[in-house]
Scaffold this active site. Structure first.
Site, PDB file in Angstrom:
ATOM      1  N   GLY A 239       0.791  -1.413   0.240  1.00 55.90           N
ATOM      2  CA  GLY A 239      -0.184  -0.083  -0.048  1.00 55.90           C
ATOM      3  C   GLY A 239       0.873   1.239  -0.281  1.00 55.90           C
ATOM      4  CD  GLU A 275       0.446  -9.459   1.667  1.00 53.44           C
ATOM      5  OE1 GLU A 275      -0.545  -8.392   1.237  1.00 53.44           O
ATOM      6  OE2 GLU A 275       0.009 -10.476   2.331  1.00 53.44           O
ATOM      7  N   PRO A 276       4.724  -5.363  -0.410  1.00 52.85           N
ATOM      8  CG  PRO A 276       6.762  -4.486  -0.637  1.00 52.85           C
ATOM      9  CD  PRO A 276       5.728  -5.551  -0.011  1.00 52.85           C
ATOM     10  N   GLY A 277       3.967  -3.775  -3.456  1.00 53.10           N
ATOM     11  CA  GLY A 277       3.918  -4.098  -5.001  1.00 53.10           C
ATOM     12  C   GLY A 277       4.326  -2.707  -5.847  1.00 53.10           C
ATOM     13  CB  CYS A 346     -13.584   2.656 -31.135  1.00 55.70           C
ATOM     14  SG  CYS A 346     -12.686   2.249 -32.590  1.00 55.70           S
ATOM     15  CE1 TYR A 375      -1.527  -3.725  -8.535  1.00 56.24           C
ATOM     16  CE2 TYR A 375      -0.369  -1.584  -8.065  1.00 56.24           C
ATOM     17  CZ  TYR A 375      -0.867  -3.163  -7.605  1.00 56.24           C
ATOM     18  OH  TYR A 375      -0.647  -3.546  -6.105  1.00 56.24           O
TER      19      TYR A 375
HETATM   20  N1  LLP Z   1      -1.587  -7.207  -0.614  1.00 57.13           N
HETATM   21  C1  LLP Z   1      -2.770  -7.191  -1.006  1.00 57.13           C
HETATM   22  C2  LLP Z   1      -3.520  -7.987  -0.303  1.00 57.13           C
HETATM   23  C3  LLP Z   1      -3.252  -6.327  -2.057  1.00 57.13           C
HETATM   24  O1  LLP Z   1      -4.816  -6.568  -2.276  1.00 57.13           O
HETATM   25  C4  LLP Z   1      -2.613  -5.536  -2.659  1.00 57.13           C
HETATM   26  C5  LLP Z   1      -2.823  -4.491  -3.675  1.00 57.13           C
HETATM   27  C6  LLP Z   1      -1.069  -5.319  -2.425  1.00 57.13           C
HETATM   28  C7  LLP Z   1      -0.551  -6.065  -1.438  1.00 57.13           C
HETATM   29  C8  LLP Z   1      -0.196  -4.503  -2.935  1.00 57.13           C
HETATM   30  O2  LLP Z   1      -0.254  -3.175  -3.001  1.00 57.13           O
HETATM   31  P1  LLP Z   1       0.597  -2.091  -3.297  1.00 57.13           P
HETATM   32  O3  LLP Z   1       1.750  -2.098  -2.313  1.00 57.13           O
HETATM   33  O4  LLP Z   1       0.987  -2.352  -4.930  1.00 57.13           O
HETATM   34  O5  LLP Z   1      -0.117  -0.667  -3.183  1.00 57.13           O
HETATM   35  N2  LLP Z   1      -4.861  -1.682  -9.892  1.00 57.13           N
HETATM   36  C9  LLP Z   1      -4.681  -0.379  -8.916  1.00 57.13           C
HETATM   37  C10 LLP Z   1      -4.020  -1.248  -7.520  1.00 57.13           C
HETATM   38  C11 LLP Z   1      -4.839  -2.421  -6.995  1.00 57.13           C
HETATM   39  C12 LLP Z   1      -4.093  -2.716  -5.726  1.00 57.13           C
HETATM   40  C13 LLP Z   1      -4.852  -3.986  -5.375  1.00 57.13           C
HETATM   41  N3  LLP Z   1      -4.142  -4.390  -4.315  1.00 57.13           N
HETATM   42  C14 LLP Z   1      -3.864   0.725  -9.413  1.00 57.13           C
HETATM   43  O6  LLP Z   1      -3.517   0.687 -10.732  1.00 57.13           O
HETATM   44  O7  LLP Z   1      -3.832   1.442  -8.863  1.00 57.13           O
END
Ligand code: LLP
Length: 421
Positions: A239, A275-277, A346, A375
């Site tokens: 997050g 759980e960073p993405g 379109c 993403y």
């Molecule tokens: N853990 C869980 C359970 C999650 O659902 C998520 C993201 C993460 C970790 C990773 O979160 P992060 O560190 O990346 O913020 N498609 C959207 C973002 C959806 C996020 C969903 N869950 C966008 O493009 O902004």
């Protein structure tokens, strides 16, 4: 900081000029910087030390096998939310004991596959899921380590479509039901409740909601321990946000996040998982597109690119901002023109930016979308029968195509016309 810089007037990914990649793979394409991915991973490592911890990269943000392998080689674990993501993590060489399985609707098949192949823990999101996992695991003669995903009812103060920690959201077990859930799990066969999990949302730009949620989890840990559960692990989810617009004050840094984690949760002696993405992959990637036409409308100029909403859906879906920069650096002080930057799909929604000031561009020029490593490719579709675009990984002076562009033939070969038609 990333590794996409102008050198001699040309935007590079590390040591590679982007036009070189475009010449080889065509546009549009995604390109990732290995150095940036490594750097971002290490920032979290530093931020959480000396706590006992595991950084589980959120596979949903970028699931290319090469990216997963690169991070796995640094010691990363993986956070997966589907059987497909589990298969990817394993195919990238991540051992089961470093994979956590999140997600609100795991099927029996997904549970079985993970128990069979090895899994660190399931993050269980409901009592119904708890019963099903107990059945599946005990039928296999296994015991699953679990954490309940607790919904702490905290507003993450982010875009409503990516906010997950409020009571009204579909995620997790309400914090008010946590004690009952743990008590029930402790009585069921095949389950070992050893942790607490939460994830309150994505692209958070302040630490306050995290602090509020983690404080609730700290006191829940103490309550559950008093109830007799040995809580040894806390999974804090992902997050942490990234700066999408250069020049603005950015969200807090991993080091500040880590400091707060230690302050709020350090005394509990738990192993910490995160759980960073986005923070790892987001600014490690660009999407590079070519200009097809510049079109003069009634009162505005359209820059029509060869990339579209099917390739990068975030602007259409979340009104998200991505910096868009020319690959050829404009002369200092060059005049700018406001462009509406659009794709060929379109739909009016196929608009990346409105009135974006850019130095004049023409057909054939290249532009790069920043902050597209998370993403981006993973959310792409073949809408308008546009094949998924390639992904490229740069590491210093070398680069490799890590997903190639499919041919029309390959794309069409998945359809089948029944013999009776
Ligand atoms: N853990 C869980 C359970 C999650 O659902 C998520 C993201 C993460 C970790 C990773 O979160 P992060 O560190 O990346 O913020 N498609 C959207 C973002 C959806 C996020 C969903 N869950 C966008 O493009 O902004």
């Amino acid at each position: 900081m990333d590794h996409f810089l102008y050198r001699k007037g040309i935007l590079h990914a590390e040591d590679i000029p982007l036009p070189d990649i475009a010449a080889q793979v065509g546009t549009p394409f995604y390109v990732y910087s290995a150095a940036t991915l490594r750097r971002h991973f290490r920032l979290f490592e530093e931020a959480l030390s000396p706590l006992d911890h595991l950084i589980c990269f959120s596979v949903k943000s970028n699931s290319n096998l090469a990216v997963l392998k690169l991070l796995g080689d640094l010691g990363a674990g993986m956070d997966v939310v589907s059987g497909g993501e589990y298969a990817r993590a394993r195919a990238a060489g991540i051992p089961g004991e470093r994979i956590v399985f999140s997600g609100v609707g795991k099927t029996r098949e997904e549970m079985r596959a993970a128990l069979e192949g090895g899994i660190r823990q399931f993050n269980v999101e409901s009592e119904a899921e708890m019963h099903q996992l107990s059945e599946v695991a005990s039928a296999m003669g296994k015991t699953a380590d679990i954490a309940f995903r607790i919904n702490p009812d905290v507003d993450a103060e982010t875009h409503e479509k990516i906010s997950t920690g409020k009571a009204e959201n579909k995620f997790g077990v309400p914090i008010s039901r946590a004690r009952e859930a743990y008590a029930a799990a402790a009585r069921l066969p095949g389950l070992n409740p050893l942790g607490i999990d939460l994830h309150i949302g994505s692209q958070l730009t302040s630490l306050a909601p995290f602090r509020k949620a983690f404080t609730r989890i700290a006191s829940l840990t103490e309550t559950l321990r008093a109830d007799g559960h040995a809580i040894t692990r806390l999974d804090l989810g992902g997050g942490l946000g990234i700066p999408y617009e250069t020049g603005n004050d950015g969200p807090p840094l991993p080091i500040e996040y880590g400091q707060m984690v230690k302050e709020v949760l350090g005394h509990l002696g738990c192993e910490i998982e995160i759980e960073p993405g986005r923070l790892i992959a987001g600014n490690a990637g660009l999407m590079v597109a070519g200009v097809i036409y510049v079109k003069q409308g009634e009162d505005r100029k359209f820059l029509i690119l060869d990339a579209a909403m099917n390739d990068l859906v975030r602007p259409a879906l979340y009104e998200a901002h991505h910096d868009i920069v020319p690959v050829e650096e404009p002369a200092p002080g060059a005049e700018t023109t406001p462009y509406d930057i659009v794709g060929p799909v379109c739909e009016t929604g196929d608009t990346f930016a409105k009135s974006r000031p850019l130095a004049p561009l023409q057909a054939g020029d290249l532009v790069a979308f920043r902050s597209a490593g998370a993403y981006g490719a993973v959310m792409a579709s073949e809408y308008n029968s546009r094949p998924l675009i390639p992904e490229v990984l740069v590491d210093g002076a070398r680069f490799a195509v890590i997903r190639r562009r499919p041919t029309y033939e390959e794309m069409l070969s998945r359809d089948m016309i029944p013999a009776w038609l």
